[in-house]
Design an enzyme around this catalytic site. Structure first.
Site, short mmCIF file in Angstrom:
data_model
loop_
_atom_site.label_atom_id
_atom_site.label_comp_id
_atom_site.label_asym_id
_atom_site.label_seq_id
_atom_site.Cartn_x
_atom_site.Cartn_y
_atom_site.Cartn_z
N THR A 195 1.04 -1.13 0.03
CA THR A 195 0.17 -0.01 -0.06
C THR A 195 1.05 1.17 -0.11
OG1 THR A 195 -1.98 -0.89 1.17
CG2 THR A 195 -1.37 1.36 1.65
N ARG A 223 -14.59 -6.42 -0.12
CA ARG A 223 -13.86 -6.40 1.39
C ARG A 223 -13.42 -4.89 1.29
NH1 ARG A 223 -7.96 -5.07 2.58
NH2 ARG A 223 -7.72 -5.81 4.58
N ILE A 224 -13.53 -4.31 2.52
CA ILE A 224 -13.13 -2.92 2.74
C ILE A 224 -11.76 -3.01 3.76
CG2 ILE A 224 -13.41 -0.34 3.52
CD1 ILE A 224 -15.98 -0.62 1.89
N GLY A 225 -10.67 -2.58 3.39
CA GLY A 225 -9.62 -2.73 4.54
C GLY A 225 -9.48 -1.26 5.40
N THR A 245 -0.05 0.90 7.15
CA THR A 245 0.08 -0.13 5.90
C THR A 245 0.23 -1.52 6.72
OG1 THR A 245 1.34 -0.92 4.22
CG2 THR A 245 2.37 0.55 5.51
N GLY A 246 -0.50 -2.44 6.26
CA GLY A 246 -0.22 -3.64 6.96
C GLY A 246 -1.36 -4.57 6.77
N GLU A 247 -1.55 -5.50 7.70
CA GLU A 247 -2.74 -6.29 7.69
C GLU A 247 -4.09 -5.50 8.21
OE1 GLU A 247 -1.85 -10.76 8.47
OE2 GLU A 247 -0.83 -9.56 9.76
N GLY A 248 -4.96 -5.01 7.32
CA GLY A 248 -5.71 -4.19 7.49
C GLY A 248 -6.85 -4.54 8.64
N1 LIG Z 1 -0.88 -3.50 2.46
C1 LIG Z 1 -1.82 -2.90 3.06
O1 LIG Z 1 -1.41 -1.95 3.89
C2 LIG Z 1 -3.00 -3.33 3.06
C3 LIG Z 1 -4.00 -2.47 3.71
N2 LIG Z 1 -3.91 -2.20 5.01
C4 LIG Z 1 -5.38 -3.37 3.67
O2 LIG Z 1 -5.87 -3.80 4.46
O3 LIG Z 1 -6.12 -3.48 2.58
#
Ligand SMILES: NC(=O)C[C@H](N)C(=O)O
Length: 329
Positions: A195, A223-225, A245-248
């Site tokens: 991201t 899906r919405i992150g 950023t990361g696991e939404g």
């Molecule tokens: N790589 C990401 O940061 C993904 C973003 N946070 C999501 O969950 O969609």
């Protein structure tokens, strides 16, 4: 006039087998974007305009997962989302479910500036885009070959993985043992996160933040992150600007971006302390990272993943990094 600062990221969690060429391309893009941001800030541009401009640049380049080069859903489609926030007045705009808008961040800006709302998604968001005359592209423009391979790979292997397995970039098979996700939560793989985000404080001490993404590979359609959600993926106020950023799913639960601002606002923590607090204490599970600036011209970042594409610039210079160390450029 106060001190300006800018930070950008290209996602937390880095493929450990990422080729030297891909690392070089990522660093070059980060450096180019930082330089654009620095010249805008020296020219007295407002923080909100700078974050939008830089995220647009990042969306246009297929290197990271936003705009062109977005990762694919479980149906092989693209559903992009983005948000932008102006610390001055705490104004916010967001969009989700876009498949033909070239620059999701600019549509988010228009939602903020030109509608009575904060967040538009799917058909309504694209209808608004058309009415605004924002640039559109064919769906195929956004899809790059590499993302298809990663989707196929994600579908083939166990969907309850935690973080990155070691992936052989040629065979796209895991090297050695695949780390199994403990307490599996989201049932999709986590590959090529990447991201993008930008946070800025301008010379007047105004903070802004923007985040844009294609989401997660193999995500369910619809899906919405975290990226478009105020307080989770993006936040800006009088004190700071933050992009995560990361696991939404874990960023959402932690309300990670707001957590940094709240710790400064109510606990009086410094920017650095607030970032450390958010990463170390608020993320019980999940891999994530964030970048932040304060209204005093400070920059901070943190991540609990194996790396994060990132860079920052202040009057004192510019630094870029992917793994633990930062390098002056
Ligand atoms: N790589 C990401 O940061 C993904 C973003 N946070 C999501 O969950 O969609």
């Amino acid at each position: 006039m106060g001190k300006w600062a800018i930070a950008i990221h290209g996602g937390a969690g880095v493929d450990p087998t990422l080729s030297d060429k891909a690392q070089k391309d990522a660093k070059q893009l980060l450096e180019r974007c930082l330089k654009l941001g620095v010249s805008d800030l020296r020219a007295n541009k407002a923080a909100i305009d700078v974050v939008e401009r830089i995220v647009k640049e990042l969306e246009d380049d297929p290197v990271f997962n936003a705009g062109k080069g977005s990762v694919l859903t479980n149906k092989g489609t693209v559903e992009m989302e983005a948000s932008i926030m102006d610390g001055q007045g705490r104004k916010y705009g967001a969009v989700s479910g876009l498949s033909i808008v070239k620059n999701p961040v600019s549509l988010a800006r228009r939602v903020m500036d030109k509608t009575p709302h904060s967040y538009l998604a799917f058909a309504g968001a694209e209808e608004f885009a058309r009415a605004q005359g924002v640039e559109e592209k064919e769906k195929s423009y956004f899809i790059v070959e590499d993302r298809k391979k990663v989707l196929n790979y994600a579908k083939k292997i166990n969907e309850t993985l935690f973080g990155y397995p070691e992936i052989d970039s040629k065979t796209l098979k895991p090297k050695g043992e695949v780390p199994l996700r403990k307490n599996a939560q989201p049932s999709f793989g986590y590959y090529r996160p990447e991201t993008v985000g930008c946070v800025v404080v301008d010379k007047r001490g105004m903070c802004a933040a923007a985040t844009s993404t294609g989401g997660m590979t193999n995500k369910m359609v619809g899906r919405i992150g975290s990226a478009p959600i105020i307080g989770a993926g993006t936040y800006a106020c009088e004190l700071c600007g933050v992009s995560c950023t990361g696991e939404g799913e874990f960023i959402l639960r932690a309300m990670l971006a707001r957590e940094v601002a709240a710790a400064m606002e109510y606990k009086g923590l410094s920017l650095k302390e607030a970032v450390e607090n958010a990463i170390n204490k608020r993320l019980d599970k999940g891999q994530a990272g964030l970048i932040a600036v304060s209204n005093k011209g400070e920059v901070a970042y943190g991540f609990n993943s194996n790396g994060m594409f990132r860079g920052f610039a202040t009057e004192d210079g510019m630094e870029i990094g992917i793994w633990d160390k930062m390098f002056k450029v």
